[in-house]
Each structure stands twice: as C-alpha cells, then as structure tokens.
Design an enzyme around this catalytic site. Structure first.
Site, PDB file in Angstrom:
ATOM      1  N   CYS A  71     -29.271  72.045 -25.318  1.00  0.00           N
ATOM      2  CA  CYS A  71     -30.469  72.795 -25.700  1.00  0.00           C
ATOM      3  C   CYS A  71     -30.453  73.110 -27.204  1.00  0.00           C
ATOM      4  CB  CYS A  71     -30.534  74.077 -24.870  1.00  0.00           C
ATOM      5  SG  CYS A  71     -31.768  75.269 -25.391  1.00  0.00           S
ATOM      6  N   CYS A 116     -31.096  76.748 -28.143  1.00  0.00           N
ATOM      7  CA  CYS A 116     -29.928  77.558 -27.774  1.00  0.00           C
ATOM      8  C   CYS A 116     -28.890  77.511 -28.885  1.00  0.00           C
ATOM      9  CB  CYS A 116     -29.297  77.040 -26.479  1.00  0.00           C
ATOM     10  SG  CYS A 116     -30.362  77.108 -25.027  1.00  0.00           S
TER      11      CYS A 116
END
Length: 106
Positions: free
Chosen positions: A31, A34
């Site tokens: 991600c 993230c």
C-alpha cells in the site's frame, strides 16, 4: 516512543487492555499511501507517546482482527479508548493533519 507492531494474538493485551488510548494503523506492505504516512506516525508516536500508543497492524499477516473490525480499505487508523473504537480516519494525510486529528480525539 516508537510505534509498536500489533498482531492478532497480541491484540487484546496491546489494544483492548491498554491503560491509555491506542491508535491502530491498519496497513499492508503493498500500500503506497500506507508507506507515505509511516514516517509521520513514527514522529507522532515520539511526540505524543506519553498520551497515546501508536500501533501498526499488517493486514496481510494478521487477518482475524481486521476481518472482525471490518477493515475494507487502507490505510485505516482507528483510535481505541478503554477497549472501544471511538474514532477512525481513512486514507493518507499530512503529518500536521494526522497529529491534529489524534490530539483532538485523545
């Protein structure tokens, strides 16, 4: 105080039984957003560590708790107080916005 890694098996002790608020960042290695907020959360953990614990849970390595909570998109940050989810924030944001949100909730 550095962020802590939380697992399905440590969830109850690290989050639900904590004596101070715990912000859990649900994330995954693949991600991009993230990864972008990771360093900001580390800095916030150093700055606010006496008031809140910043924890990270890898949803690929730990599937039980994210499934129980209903994590559908990441990054998802959920703030727990006294074992209860009290606030959540979906998506990446600049450090100042993340810190302001956390301070407003704790």
């Amino acid at each position: 105080m550095p962020t802590i890694a939380v697992t399905d098996s440590s969830w109850e002790d690290d989050v639900l039984k904590s004596d101070k608020p715990v912000l859990v960042d649900f994330w995954a290695d693949w991600c991009g957003p993230c990864k972008m907020i990771g360093p900001a959360l580390e800095e916030i953990s150093d700055e606010l560590g006496d008031k809140v614990t910043i924890a990270k849970m890898d949803i690929m390595a730990n599937t039980d708790i994210p499934g129980q909570i209903g994590v559908k998109s990441i990054p998802l940050m959920v703030l727990f107080k006294n074992g209860e989810a009290v606030a959540q924030k979906l998506g990446a944001a600049p450090k100042s916005a993340l810190k302001g949100w956390i301070e407003g909730e704790i």
